[in-house]
Design an enzyme around this catalytic site. Sequence first.
Site, PDB file in Angstrom:
ATOM      1  CD  GLU A   1      -4.998  -3.791  12.664  1.00 40.20           C
ATOM      2  OE1 GLU A   1      -4.790  -3.784  11.432  1.00 40.20           O
ATOM      3  OE2 GLU A   1      -4.237  -3.293  13.493  1.00 40.20           O
TER       4      GLU A   1
ATOM      5  CG  ASP B   1       0.957   3.077  13.823  1.00 35.28           C
ATOM      6  OD1 ASP B   1      -0.239   2.885  14.109  1.00 35.28           O
ATOM      7  OD2 ASP B   1       1.833   2.220  14.007  1.00 35.28           O
TER       8      ASP B   1
ATOM      9  CG  ASP C   1      -2.498  -2.148   8.274  1.00 38.39           C
ATOM     10  OD1 ASP C   1      -3.145  -1.881   9.299  1.00 38.39           O
ATOM     11  OD2 ASP C   1      -1.418  -2.760   8.298  1.00 38.39           O
TER      12      ASP C   1
ATOM     13  CG  HIS D   1       2.423  -3.935   6.161  1.00 38.42           C
ATOM     14  ND1 HIS D   1       3.170  -4.395   7.226  1.00 38.42           N
ATOM     15  CD2 HIS D   1       1.299  -3.410   6.703  1.00 38.42           C
ATOM     16  CE1 HIS D   1       2.514  -4.156   8.360  1.00 38.42           C
ATOM     17  NE2 HIS D   1       1.381  -3.561   8.056  1.00 38.42           N
TER      18      HIS D   1
ATOM     19  CD  GLU E   1      -0.969  -2.916  14.689  1.00 37.89           C
ATOM     20  OE1 GLU E   1      -1.133  -4.132  14.819  1.00 37.89           O
ATOM     21  OE2 GLU E   1      -0.477  -2.418  13.661  1.00 37.89           O
ATOM     22  CD  GLU E   2       1.375  -1.483  10.964  1.00 41.84           C
ATOM     23  OE1 GLU E   2       2.031  -2.514  11.156  1.00 41.84           O
ATOM     24  OE2 GLU E   2       0.332  -1.438  10.287  1.00 41.84           O
TER      25      GLU E   2
HETATM   26 ZN   LIG Z   1      -3.017  -2.512  11.086  1.00 45.25          ZN
END
Ligand SMILES: [Zn+2]
Length: 379
Positions: A165, A75, A104, A353, A137-138
């Site tokens: 990660e 995700d 990520d 992000h 995960e997010e």
């Molecule tokens: Zn991550």
Amino acid sequence: MKTYNELKLAKELIRFPTVKTEDKGIMKFLSRKLSSIGFKCKIIKSKGTGRKPALNLYAKLGNSKPHINFLGHTDVVANLNNWKIPPFKGVVRKGYLNGRGSQDMKGGIACFISAVSNFIKDKKFKGSISIIIAADEETTGLGTPSVIKYLKKIREKIDFSVVAEPSSNKSVGDEIRIGRRGSMNGIISVHGKSGHSAFYGSYINPCTALAKIIAKLKNTSLDNGTKFMPPSNLEFTKMNVENLSENVVPQFATAKFNVRFNSKHKSSYLKKKLNKIINTVARKEKCKTRIEYRVSGEAFYTKPNKEIYMVKKIVKKITGNSSKLNCRGGTSDSRFLGSIPRLELGLRNNTIHMVDERTSISDLKKLTKIYYNILENYF
Ligand SMILES: [Zn+2]
């Protein structure tokens, strides 16, 4: 036997717009890739953010010990406006792979799948390799726990896990995470007795008590830190007193705080310690208190063991970096792995992000080489 190129695979993964817990066919795609190099794949459902469940993957090759695992998530976060290059196209430009998830962490997933495919083609080995890929995960963070629950049920034991990660800061492998601090939120409500501010003695002011509680908590040292984690810290994030009058002492005062704590504490122990401080001050001030807590995660940490030192050596050989072992960064699914010895090592995190997330292609290559060497040295 097939092998996968990390860049090609990363591009393919980026093209699935897996925002929130949307699957868009990515787990089927990954299952197909992994099945065709000998993995047994199982999709494990967990509650998604929308109506559909989130689909998570457990893939396993081999049945004997030792058992090494790679962990990742497919995700990605949104923040999709104002990109210079479309976020889900996987465009390569000037030595960079652009796209949401490139760092990520679809990039990391592509690196370990590529490394695994090359390793099992090149080498005979005794042991097993597994891959866990979570879809949330997010957001909800229920995928990895569901997979772990399934593994408990079938009595599967992982001996060492590499969480891919993006742990690296300025260059690949400069930092390796071996744990995370815990995080806990608290709300203190102080209950006094309201009254006319001119009549000293007729009221009990909760503001005075709360101010003293805050001062006392801020003056109490929780610990001196550990070798890998800084001292635990309590920070007040909100103070609130509802009061529309200037000459009325209020009835209630509340404050919110967050504690980031190291592996010297368990949240249950910390709660007791804080309650005692708060209640002692409140009693002196003749106030009542109510304290509520929400624990977001306990502190965890793998004591540097032979696998961690082995990885450090490999990173040094491939990148020249002497990795710092630390517990920095936000939370990750590593927190759900219980007592499994593990580390987090992945791409850089300088654009995660953000708008225009990207990874350098040479980083993908380096990381794949590191994972390949981990497999080679582990078995
Ligand atoms: Zn991550």
